[in-house]
Every structure is written in structure tokens, then in C-alpha cells.
Design an enzyme around this catalytic site. Structure first.
Site, short mmCIF file in Angstrom:
data_model
loop_
_atom_site.label_atom_id
_atom_site.label_comp_id
_atom_site.label_asym_id
_atom_site.label_seq_id
_atom_site.Cartn_x
_atom_site.Cartn_y
_atom_site.Cartn_z
CB ILE B 47 52.36 27.81 43.40
CG1 ILE B 47 51.53 29.05 43.72
CG2 ILE B 47 53.18 27.34 44.60
CD1 ILE B 47 52.30 30.24 44.21
CG HIS B 49 51.64 23.56 44.62
ND1 HIS B 49 51.20 24.44 45.56
CD2 HIS B 49 50.90 23.78 43.50
CE1 HIS B 49 50.21 25.17 45.04
NE2 HIS B 49 50.01 24.79 43.78
CE LYS B 284 47.19 23.65 45.55
NZ LYS B 284 46.87 22.34 44.98
CB CYS B 476 49.16 52.73 32.33
SG CYS B 476 49.79 52.31 30.71
CB CYS B 481 52.81 50.73 25.71
SG CYS B 481 52.12 49.29 26.54
#
Lengths: 489, 523
Positions: B47, B49, B284, B476, B481
Site C-alpha cells: 500500500i 499510504h 493498522k 496452481c 510450470c
């Protein structure tokens, strides 16, 4: 609107290929479906396979046990796949390998065709237009993340299928001291395979009080090798900073919650997960096809047709099978019905085009008329074939496939289902209710089937055949819902 | 000799490196991990902020507010995705209203603009999925989301493009200062033979060293001495140890662990904004936020820990989930792709307050501590970098801008899944490997993976590739992969598949060959 869209497409400048039937996935389901569609007279069939070869997961399943039911002999995975691949070579079915399908649009403009957006290295980005799509994308493995197993996140946590690829295709060992969580078939097979490769499999543990894999695999892959097997246990912590150093396991209660105080530390360098398979339906969902949240696959009718006309599905993309033989049988049904639907469709279109041309000549040259004609045709088509009998899973039954029957259903219908727990000396019962008495207690509807079963195990798929006569009764009784449930002693 | 050595390539170290690369000085960025962003910068909420949380007058408040404005330009230059989705702090009980108003007042004092308190109906209009018992909300339009490792990698790449040397897998063993006032930083550069061939863009030209076997059997390391005039300590959770070993201040840096759930893209559209509860004394609290890639993040909790063990716990995950579903009740736990945790480096308490420490050591001249960068560290990082430059300048470091020589822009690896069909087609025409999809869940092509392994600096690990192109990041989790990614890494870096690691050294994916491996390769 339609006009505008067509122009945009032109501007797009994407290559476009036309086929009658496009099969997405070249594993056992895709192979079975395309071959049977071909045999039923289908033409212009293409298989779109994301891998570098056909066969799906079969090439890495080098153990035997495939084909006992279908071919009446015991084959390895590659052998089983080869039977279909070699047969395919004698057909005109086209195969596009290393080709990823990015998107399917089940209904484009008014012309009843479906469009598939694909990519590969050779053709780049291209589109395929097809009248029929058969979904055969298979499934994927449930992961540690999905299970939310706490602990650190070191190397050494692998799904059974990935391990199988490393060992059988690449020729590498992912660990030397293996702990297997889950009793799924691939995990059991890999426990044996890794033992044969000289690794030590320290334990197989399963959260349920019963095996989720086939009984024969428990015997042949675990018990025969003296590998400790624990039911009602799960991993509650993964240890190790860079590489797995061990796991903490716990006994679980009836609600599958770990029991405090039952912790036990097991040293290992690998945590191998065989904790379930999930049908791979991203394309299906995005195309707006109805999904059965219990199977994770599309809702299908007795023809293996999904909620969108002309889109069929078969194999593990519909529901996870134990045996490839059953995948093949299901796919053949899908392929055959797809080919049949195609003929009917072509037939209808021929009639319709006749109508449109007639109107064009007589009225005006406005192209909208064409679409209108199409829409009428579509409406007629929908009326012909409605999925109006719902199959529901009642007490003790997790799901059924198919989930719907059309009002044109004919002949015997085999319904596959799984039970929620182990049932001994119980009955599978099917009763039917119509719109009026919906909601009445199970067994209070008209009972169509009541069959004794000695043992029903969640790890082994069950089936019940609705005989031709029963189907006729169901139709004439005006049944709206067929309920499948288990009656205990 | 370098002018400046930065210890720690988290988002702060990388931001400093990038900022310094504008000037005609030599800089070296040293990182213990196998990649940048391996500590708190890897596992946080992502984030940017809006700046209403920190105490007015604190460095946290100042840098957060200052950086919020810098982000847009920075991300544009570095081709990093930034989504200004805004945040909503929601009060669910009457007694939380007070906290909400306090945040609003604090935000105004800090200079966070656009904040407003909104009533329950407005909250529900903006976010229909939040708890229906919401009574009031604080809306901050300036809050944004960014992928924290994408940003860190971009900063470091751009720094390297502009001449900064980067050394990965390099652990600082000791710091001393000679009679000429030059820092001697003794490091152990770890790596297997293959990896040491130079995946990190720095040859053995940095000091002289000999190959030696380190404690762990498979590891080979080179001990090197790196010289510099200034040292910047941005070592995150280890910054206290680094400072002490150099003879500078002794800080007690405590870790505060936070656990997260990452949900499937199918759940990513449940909310548009970042949803917070009213903060408590541990920070927070749990948030529910979309990510720039379209997933959904739920977390973190906050638990003080003694070490740097980032294990998740059963209890912790339960706590996060219950807090998350309190904010957004419709969250579905079965949509979880993975769970993980990160550790914030908590600043030591000084004068009863906890604030970032960004200052020249009072005990050791030339040694700059950037310590205790917990939340909002990611949001503040570009401004912290500017602060550090100022400190260097104020302490006699001659900084002259490179001018037009400075390469301001960095292009990201193409993201096939986000491109239009025309752009995809053009890419494939240039390089057919962009037509081969390797990661089916995230639609990542071979071309992208190859590109990730030939960037200004490379982390040739499965996780390094994953963080750069998202192969294995999907539902997955690399089941399909990772064998393919492993063989591409092996091929592109000319190392044996057995040498390919998940992340750090010793995290090898494979441990040996099968009995019939020989026969297989003969085929």
C-alpha cells in the site's frame, strides 16, 4: 451492432481458421472425444493442446494399471495414450501442439459459431471459429497454499504430479526422505516410484479416516513396501529455512481439526502433496458456462453438453475420475453427441439459409434480416432441447454427473456419483419429484432405483444406470428433479 | 573503492541506490539474500499510504506525505504499476468512531489532502461488500496499491543501469575503518560454483578474495573486502547488528510478524478500495485490498517475534481470517492461493516514541543509519532516499548530477497477459518464444522468463523468476510450470538443473538424478 463488431474484427487483423469441431485439450479426454467425433462422421476437427505432445498427463504415468476396463488388458500410461494417438494418425483430425487457448466466446454475433482465441509460437495470436467446442482441459492439483498448511516456505514442497514429471520425464529426484500428505492416487504411485528410486518414504498420511485413492494403490504402492500409513492425520507445520527439514503432524478430530497435544515431528526433506484434484475451468467460467460448485466442473446433460448449446465437456474438466478408462468412455459420449448435434445443426442451417435467401429476394437487402432469421432459428433450437430434469445430490451423495437430463433423453443413462463417506451394506436410491412436491423428504417421491451396494467409498467413483424403461417412466411422470441419496441400514 | 556502499537491498536500499545513481559517484548495493526485496519488502501489504496514520511531526509522517506525491512520477519512469484505488477506514462500532476522527485530524495535520469522513450509506455505496454494520468511514483518495517487489526490482534495475554495482548472496561479516577514514567491509559472497559464475553482475574485481568452502557443505563462498567512504545501513531486521558490528549505535530492532492470505483473482473484485478497520495499539490492523495483479490480499496481524522466522502459524492465520471477514464478510477462504508472512523491522523506542531513524551516526562518521523502517516504509521509501542524499551532501559527499547521462526510464519485462492482441502478435513476430505459454494460470510466456534471466541484474532462482514475471504465482502455484521454469533457468544460465534453487542458497529444487537418467538423455 453486429455490423460494427465485424468491422472491428477485420481491423484486428487476426488470422482465423474455421473448423466444425474444436477440442480443447489433447489428453485422454480430448483424444477420446475427437476420435469418436471423427468415427461418428464429424469433419474438420482440431485438437488444441498446450503441451508439446499429446496424451496429457499419461506420458509421465509410466506405471501400469491403465486400460483394464476399456481394453481388457493392463497398459502403462504412455501405452494407453499411444493407442489413441496412433489411431488419430489415420484420421484427418488436425492437432495444434504447444497451443494455448486464451479465451473462448461461446456465442459470437448471430451466426451460431463459437470463437477461440489461441496463441502459439508458429501462428502467433490467432482465432478459431468452430460450430462445436469440446472442453477437455483436465484438472490440476490442489496446492499447499490452498490447504493453508502453516510453517515456513522452503524448497521441497511439491505436488505429486510435479514430482512425477521431475522423476519420470526429466530424470531427477526431488528429495531423498519423502513425507506424503494425502492418499490421492498419484501420491501413492509416487511413494512406490520414489522408493524404487532409492528414496525413503517415511510416511503417507491422510486427513480423512479412509483412503482417497484406489484401494489397489494402497495395497500395491504403500502396504507392499512397508510404508507407514496413517489416517485421520494431517501436517500442521512445515519446518526448514531453505529446504524442508521436517513436518509436524497431528491427529484430527471428526471435524478434521488438529487435536492439540497429538503433535509429532517427522524428519524429511520433501513434503509431497497428493491432496486432491481440481477441474481446470478458467476458460469455462470466463465463457459464462454454468459451473457445478460441487464438482468444480461445468453442469452437463446426458449428452455431455454444457449450459451453452454446442459446448460439450468431458473427462476431468467435468469431474475428477479415478480411472482413465472412464474418462475415455465419457469422452466418447461427448464426441459422438457433438458430431450428432453438428449434423442436426448443419441441417437446420441449410433450411434456415434457404428461408433467409427467400426473404432477401422478396423483401429488402437489409442485412439485419439475416440476423433476424438467425435469431428465430436459435429460438426454435432452444425449444427443441431443454435441460429440464435436474439431478440432485441428497444425503450421502456429493455430486452427480450428469446434473441434467434433456426432455429428449433416450435409452440407458449411466449416472456417476461420489459418496461423502464410507457406506457399507447401504442402498443408492433415486427418487423423482415434480414441481409440486419439490422439497418432500427423500424417498417420499416416486422411487425409480433402489440398489444395494456392499461398500461405497468416497475414493472410488460410483455409478448407477437408469435403464431405458426407467427413463421412459421418468419422462412420462413429468419428473422435475431426480434425487440421488444413500439409504443406510 | 566505492564512494558509497549500501547494505541491504530492500525497497529502501534500492530507492537510495537509484537516487544516488543520478550522481557521478560510485555506489555498491550489497544484499545477503539471493534477490532484492527478500525481507519486509517482499511480504507486505503493498500500500502507498495516504499519510493519516503516522504521528504528526514524525519522520514517518513527513516522508510518507512527501513520497505519496513522488510515487506517480517514479512509477511512471520505472514502468511500475501503481493503482490509485483509494482507501477506506471503516468503523463498525460506536466506540471506534473516536479513532476514526482522530485519524482524520491527524491526516489533516500531516497534510494528507482529500480526506473525508463519510457516512455508512456512502461507505456502502463505494464498497457494497463491507460489513453492513459499518457506521462511518474515512475515505482517502490518495491511497494507492503497488507491488512491493516489482517496485524494488525496478529501482534496483534502474540503479544498475546507471552504474550501481549490485552484489547478491553477499553477507556482511565485519565493518572497520582504517586510519584514512576508509570503511573496510568484509563480506562473504556465497554461491554454488554455477551461481558464482556471476549472476549478480559484479565480478571478483571488488577487492581480492579467495574461494573457500564455507560451513555448509554445498556452498562455496568468496571472502572479499569492499572499501568505501560512506556506508548506508539499510539492513532491515539486521540493521541493529550491522550498526553494532561497525561500532556505531546499538539499536534493538524487534521484528513484528504479519501473516497474510492471498486470494484468487476470482475474489479480487470483491473490493475496489483498500479496506482498513480502525487501528489498534499494534498498528493498522488487518486490511482487505486488491493487488495490482487483481488478486485479493487479507492481512496482516501483528506479533512480536524474536528471530527472523517467517513461518505462518495456525492461530495467526485464524486471527487474520476472522479480522478480514469482519471487514468484508463475504470473503471465501477456499479461494486462497497461498498464505505467507513478513516481518516488519520495528524502530527502537526513543523518548517514548517510535519513529524511523534516518541519520548520520553520532559515533561513527560516514555511517548512515536507516533503521526501523516499518510501516509506512514502502510508502515513504522514495522520500527516505532523498533524506539520505541530503545527509550525504551535508556531510561532505560531493554529489554532482550526471545530467543527460542519467537513464531515468526503465522498461518492464513485457506482460503478455496484459497486452492487446496486436501487441502480442508484434512481440511473437520479433521473438517466437513469446508465443509459448509456460505458466498457464498467469499466462506467462517463455519470452518473458528468458527476458527475466537477462536483465540488468538477475536472480536466477525459481522465486526470482516468479517475482519478475509471475510464473508460478497463480492458482496452481507452479505445479505445472516450475519444472519448465527450472529447465529454462538451467539453459539460460548454463547451470545444471541440480543447481537451480527455489530462493536462497541451499534451497535446491532437485537433489539427484534417477537411476535411469543416463539412458533418458541418450534417447
Amino acid at each position: 451492432m453486429n455490423e460494427k463488431r465485424k468491422m472491428n474484427e477485420k481491423k484486428d487483423g487476426l488470422r482465423r481458421y474455421e473448423y466444425e469441431i474444436a477440442v480443447i485439450g489433447g489428453g485422454p479426454a480430448g483424444l477420446g472425444a475427437s476420435l469418436s467425433a471423427w468415427k461418428a462422421g464429424g469433419k474438420k476437427i482440431v485438437i488444441l493442446e498446450r503441451g508439446a505432445e499429446l496424451g496429457g498427463i499419461l506420458p509421465q504415468c509410466i506405471h501400469s494399471g491403465f486400460g483394464l476396463h476399456y481394453f481388457g488388458e493392463e497398459l502403462t500410461g504412455p501405452e494407453y495414450a499411444y493407442r489413441f494417438i496412433s489411431e488419430l494418425k489415420n484420421t484427418e483430425v488436425e492437432v495444434k501442439l504447444d497451443t494455448m487457448v486464451l479465451e473462448i466466446s461461446a456465442e459470437i454475433s448471430g451466426d451460431m459459431r463459437k470463437r477461440i482465441l489461441c496463441v502459439n509460437a508458429k501462428d502467433g495470436i490467432f482465432e478459431i471459429d468452430a460450430r462445436i467446442i469440446i472442453l477437455a482441459m483436465g484438472c490440476r492439483e490442489r496446492t499447499r497454499g490452498a490447504l493453508q498448511i502453516p510453517g515456513s516456505r522452503p524448497a521441497g514442497v511439491y505436488t505429486a504430479g510435479a514430482t512425477q514429471r521431475y522423476v519420470n520425464i526429466e530424470g531427477y529426484l526431488p528429495g531423498k526422505k519423502i513425507f506424503v500428505l494425502g492418499s490421492g492416487d498419484i501420491g501413492l504411485i509416487m511413494a512406490r516410484r520414489l522408493t524404487l528410486e532409492g528414496a525413503k518414504v517415511v510416511m503417507v498420511c491422510e486427513i480423512m479416516p479412509y483412503s482417497c485413492g484406489l484401494n489397489r494403490n494402497i495395497v500395491q504402492c504403500v502396504e507392499d513396501f512397508g510404508i507407514p500409513l496413517r489416517f485421520s492425520h494431517t501436517v500442521t507445520k512445515v519446518h526448514g529455512r531453505e529446504r524442508v527439514e521436517g513436518v509436524t503432524i497431528c491427529r484430527v478430530d471428526e471435524k478434521l481439526k488438529p487435536i492439540k497435544g497429538s503433535e509429532e515431528y517427522i524428519e524429511c526433506d520433501t513434503l509431497l502433496l497428493s491432496v486432491g484434484l481440481i477441474p481446470e475451468n478458467e476458460l469455462t467460467r470466463n465463457a459464462g458456462i454454468m459451473i457445478d460448485e460441487r464438482t468444480g466442473g461445468p453442469v452437463v446433460n446426458e449428452n455431455m453438453e454444457t449450459s451453452i448449446k454446442g459446448v460439450y465437456a468431458c473427462g476431468n474438466v467435468v469431474h475428477v475420475h479415478d480411472l482413465v478408462d472412464n474418462v475415455t468412455k465419457e469422452s466418447e459420449r461427448a464426441g459422438m453427441n457433438a458430431a450428432k448435434a453438428l449434423f442436426e445443426k448443419v441441417e437446420r442451417e441449410r433450411e434456415r439459409i434457404g428461408n433467409v435467401e427467400y426473404r432477401k429476394d422478396n423483401k429488402d437487402k437489409d442485412k439485419n434480416v439475416e440476423y433476424e432469421g438467425d435469431r428465430e432459428g436459435k429460438d426454435n433450437e432452444e425449444k427443441e432441447d431443454e435441460n429440464n430434469i435436474r439431478l440432485s445430490a441428497g444425503k450421502g451423495v456429493r455430486y452427480t454427473v450428469p446434473q441434467r437430463l434433456t426432455n429428449r433423453v433416450k435409452g440407458d443413462v449411466e449416472v456417476f456419483f461420489r459418496v461423502t463417506e464410507v457406506f457399507r451394506d447401504s442402498k443408492i436410491v433415486v427418487d423423482g419429484v415434480d414441481g409440486v412436491d419439490e422439497g418432500v423428504d427423500e424417498g417420499k417421491g416416486e422411487v425409480y432405483v433402489s440398489q444395494k451396494r456392499r461398500v461405497m467409498n468416497p475414493g472410488e467413483m460410483q455409478s448407477v444406470v437408469l435403464k431405458k424403461e426407467v427413463i421412459e417412466d421418468i419422462l412420462s411422470d413429468g419428473v422435475g428433479e431426480l434425487r440421488f441419496f444413500i439409504e443406510c441400514k | 573503492m566505492f564512494e558509497v556502499v549500501i547494505i541491504g537491498a530492500g525497497v529502501v536500499g534500492a530507492a537510495i541506490a537509484r537516487e544516488l545513481s543520478r550522481y557521478r559517484i560510485s555506489t555498491c548495493l550489497i544484499e545477503r539474500g539471493s534477490d532484492v526485496a527478500m525481507g519486509a519488502s517482499k511480504a507486505n501489504s503493498g500500500i502507498v499510504h495516504a499519510g493519516y496514520d503516522p504521528e504528526p511531526g514524525s519522520i514517518m509522517a513527513k516522508t510518507n506525505i512527501q513520497a505519496n506525491v513522488l510515487f506517480e512520477k517514479l512509477c511512471e519512469e520505472l514502468d511500475v504499476r501503481l493503482k490509485k484505488n483509494g482507501s477506506l477506514v471503516i468503523a463498525l462500532e460506536d466506540k471506534e468512531r473516536e479513532g476514526l476522527i482522530e485519524l482524520y485530524e491527524r491526516g489533516k495535520k500531516n497534510g494528507s489532502w482529500g480526506l473525508h469522513l463519510i457516512d455508512a450509506n456512502e461507505v456502502k455505496r463505494l464498497e457494497p461488500a463491507v460489513n453492513e454494520n459499518v457506521i462511518e468511514g474515512l475515505y482517502a483518495p490518495n491511497s494507492a496499491i503497488v507491488c512491493p517487489y516489482e517496485l524494488t526490482i525496478a529501482l534496483a534495475e534502474n540503479a544498475v543501469m546507471n552504474g550501481v554495482k549490485i552484489m547478491l548472496n553477499t553477507e556482511v561479516k565485519g565493518i572497520s575503518k582504517d586510519s584514512n577514514g576508509i570503511f573496510k567491509i568484509e563480506v562473504l559472497k556465497r554461491g554454488t560454483k554455477g551461481v558464482l559464475k556471476d549472476v549478480s553482475n559484479v565480478g571478483s574485481n571488488v577487492g581480492d578474495g579467495e574461494e573457500e568452502e564455507s560451513e555448509e557443505a554445498k556452498e562455496i563462498g568468496k571472502r572479499l573486502v569492499i572499501e568505501s567512504k560512506y556506508v548506508i545501513n539499510a539492513a532491515g531486521l539486521n540493521a541493529g547488528k550491522i550498526s553494532a558490528c561497525a561500532g556505531a549505535e546499538k539499536y534493538e530492532i524487534k521484528g513484528r510478524k504479519g501473516e497474510y492470505f492471498l486470494l484468487d483473482k476470482y475474489a479480487g473484485k470483491i473490493v475496489k478500495h483498500t479496506i482498513f478497520g480502525v487501528p489498534g495499539k499494534m498498528g493498522k490492523g488487518v486490511l482487505v485490498a486488491p493487488t495490482v495483479d487483481g488478486n485479493l490480499l487479507v492481512g496482516p496481524n501483528a506479533k512480536d517475534v524474536e528471530d527472523d522466522d517467517v513461518s505462518t502459524t495456525y492461530e495467526g492465520l485464524e486471527e487474520v481470517w476472522s479480522a478480514g471477514t469482519k471487514l468484508v464478510p463475504s470473503l471465501e477462504r477456499k479461494k486462497t492461493i497461498t498464505t505467507f508472512s513478513g516481518i516488519r523491522a520495528m524502530p527502537p523506542e526513543r523518548d517514548g516514541k517510535r519513529d524511523f531513524i534516518v541519520e548520520m551516526s553520532k559515533k561513527l562518521d560516514g555511517f548512515i543509519n536507516v533503521v526501523g523502517i516499518c510501516s509506512p516504509g514502502l510508502s515513504a521509501s522514495p522520500a527516505i532516499a532523498l533524506m539520505v542524499v541530503k545527509i550525504l551532501e551535508d556531510n561532505g559527499c560531493k554529489l554532482s548530477l550526471k545530467g543527460s547521462e542519467f537513464i531515468e526510464r526503465r522498461k518492464s519485462i513485457p506482460r503478455f497477459r496484459e497486452l492487446s492482441n496486436e501487441d502480442r502478435e508484434a512481440l511473437i513476430r520479433k521473438d517466437t518464444r513469446y508465443g509459448r505459454v509456460i505458466c498457464r494460470c498467469e499466462t506467462v510466456t517463455e519470452g518473458e522468463i528468458v527476458e527475466a534471466l537477462h536483465r540488468p541484474f538477475v536472480s536466477g532462482t525459481i522465486d526470482g523468476v516468479k517475482r519478475r514475471v509471475r510464473a508460478g504465482m497463480g492458482r496452481c502455484q507452479g505445479g505445472f510450470c516450475s519444472p519448465k521454469v527450472l529447465s529454462i533457468i538451467s539453459r539460460e544460465l548454463s547451470i545444471s538443473p541440480l543447481e537451480v534453487c527455489k530462493s536462497g542458497l541451499g534451497s535446491n529444487i532437485l537433489v539427484g538424478e534417477t537411476k535411469s537418467k543416463g539412458e533418458m538423455s541418450e534417447r
